[in-house]
Design an enzyme around this catalytic site. Structure first.
Site, mmCIF file in Angstrom:
data_model
loop_
_atom_site.group_PDB
_atom_site.id
_atom_site.type_symbol
_atom_site.label_atom_id
_atom_site.label_comp_id
_atom_site.label_asym_id
_atom_site.label_seq_id
_atom_site.Cartn_x
_atom_site.Cartn_y
_atom_site.Cartn_z
ATOM 1 N N ILE A 69 4.697 -8.329 0.201
ATOM 2 C CA ILE A 69 5.266 -7.817 -1.040
ATOM 3 C C ILE A 69 4.502 -8.340 -2.250
ATOM 4 O O ILE A 69 4.492 -7.734 -3.311
ATOM 5 C CB ILE A 69 6.760 -8.203 -1.149
ATOM 6 N N ARG A 73 -0.419 -8.552 -7.773
ATOM 7 C CA ARG A 73 -0.475 -8.586 -9.245
ATOM 8 C C ARG A 73 0.006 -7.222 -9.717
ATOM 9 O O ARG A 73 -0.609 -6.196 -9.414
ATOM 10 C CB ARG A 73 -1.903 -8.850 -9.722
ATOM 11 N N SER A 133 2.372 1.516 -4.349
ATOM 12 C CA SER A 133 3.055 1.778 -5.613
ATOM 13 C C SER A 133 3.001 3.249 -5.978
ATOM 14 O O SER A 133 2.019 3.938 -5.673
ATOM 15 C CB SER A 133 2.405 0.970 -6.742
ATOM 16 N N TYR A 150 -4.148 -1.480 -12.101
ATOM 17 C CA TYR A 150 -3.155 -1.817 -11.076
ATOM 18 C C TYR A 150 -2.981 -0.665 -10.101
ATOM 19 O O TYR A 150 -3.071 -0.839 -8.881
ATOM 20 C CB TYR A 150 -1.819 -2.172 -11.737
ATOM 21 N N LYS A 192 10.299 -11.561 -15.140
ATOM 22 C CA LYS A 192 9.231 -10.575 -15.263
ATOM 23 C C LYS A 192 8.854 -10.221 -16.702
ATOM 24 O O LYS A 192 7.855 -9.528 -16.927
ATOM 25 C CB LYS A 192 9.607 -9.299 -14.492
ATOM 26 N N ARG A 242 8.024 -8.618 -19.972
ATOM 27 C CA ARG A 242 7.798 -7.240 -20.402
ATOM 28 C C ARG A 242 7.847 -6.256 -19.230
ATOM 29 O O ARG A 242 8.178 -5.085 -19.398
ATOM 30 C CB ARG A 242 6.435 -7.159 -21.090
#
Length: 321
Positions: free
Chosen positions: A73, A76, A114, A141, A178, A180
């Site tokens: 899991i 970055r 993602s 990302y 977390k 922002r």
């Protein structure tokens, strides 16, 4: 032994809690463990060992024969970070190393991909392996996650079962650290407590009214249930969307947060910050047909149910799960 990487973070710590509740205590937790704001996420949880992320690959090479599954899991996840080298090291190359070790020891690997891989949604939101090279993620990302998905599908040697989970907009307890990057629900409650109001991002596209930008919001308790189900049922290996299959607007989300706090909504709008405006997703909605066809039959929390549970049972007193 079951391994959870990113175990001190948001989704990882919720997975540890869920596994504990199912009776699993022989868990190996992997993370950096140096972020004080994450410390509460592991309080009260049962596990025999914690490993620093950098030490884990060597540990896995030495102990792989006793590992039943790796839930990878950790990643970055900052969508505003522009340093590609960071994502190459932590999201791409690190995951390749774990893949290779899991392949060698025949360990199932379930890892976090993602929905950021879908970019602006030009090609839809189907977890179809054939469209990966057409996808255009909007930030480094998302590109790092898509790059690994492509690499995984190119490999001739693989773990006995593997699944890359394309997480959509996950929300829920244990995201206090977390900042922002925490969910809009988290920020809505904070703003309501401070000012009695909520400020949403104004739309900068003529085809979307202010507040009608929509995402597929999925409750973290559903996310960890799917992770466990995949481990126990091992359907066909590959990429799987993990959302609810229903997009909801940020206006809905904010309104429901007010309601969960027993308050009347008071919502205003501000410009979307310049550093994310050009890469902002206005709509996401997971096509969940593949996971359903694989046999997952559990109902997902509705946004109403998820926000009510999150706000009333966790955010109201800043409790972790």
């Amino acid at each position: 032994m079951l391994v959870v990487t990113g175990a001190a973070g948001f989704i990882g710590s919720c997975l540890v809690q869920y596994l504990n509740e199912l009776g699993f205590e022989n868990l190996i937790l992997v993370d950096e463990f140096d972020h004080p704001d994450k410390f509460p996420n592991l309080q009260g949880k049962s596990y025999p060992e914690k490993l620093h992320r950098d030490d884990f690959p060597d540990w896995l090479r030495s102990n792989g024969a006793g590992v039943e599954v790796v839930f990878h899991i950790g990643a970055r996840t900052d969508t505003t970070e522009q340093d590609v080298a960071i994502f190459d090291r932590l999201n791409l190359n690190y995951t390749k190393e774990l893949w290779q070790i899991c392949t060698e020891f025949a360990i199932p690997l379930i890892y976090a991909s993602s929905a950021a891989t879908y970019g602006g949604g030009e090609h839809g939101y189907r977890d179809d392996h054939d469209i990966l090279d057409q996808l255009e993620p909007l930030n480094p990302y998302g590109r790092s996650k898509n790059d690994f998905d492509i690499w995984a599908l190119e490999q001739e040697s693989a773990p006995p079962f593997w699944a890359g989970l394309k997480f959509f907009n996950v929300y829920g307890p244990n995201e206090y650290h977390k900042g922002r990057m925490a969910s809009v629900i988290f920020h809505t409650m904070r703003q309501i407590r401070e000012s009695g109001k909520m400020r949403l991002f104004r739309s900068h596209r003529p085809d979307y009214a202010d507040g009608q930008q929509s995402r597929d919001f999925v409750y973290v308790k559903d996310v960890v249930k799917v992770c466990y189900w995949l481990y126990r049922n091992t359907p066909e290996s590959g990429l799987y969307n993990l959302g609810t299959g229903q997009a909801r607007s940020f206006w809905d989300l904010a309104t429901l947060t007010f309601q969960a706090m027993d308050l009347e909504p008071d919502i205003t709008f501000v410009d979307t910050p310049a550093d994310i405006r050009d890469n902002y997703q206005y709509f996401t909605e997971a096509d969940m047909s593949k996971l359903r066809a694989a046999g997952y039959a559990e109902e997902f929390y509705s946004l109403e149910e998820g926000i009510s549970d999150y706000v009333r049972n966790y955010l109201a007193e800043e409790k972790v799960w």
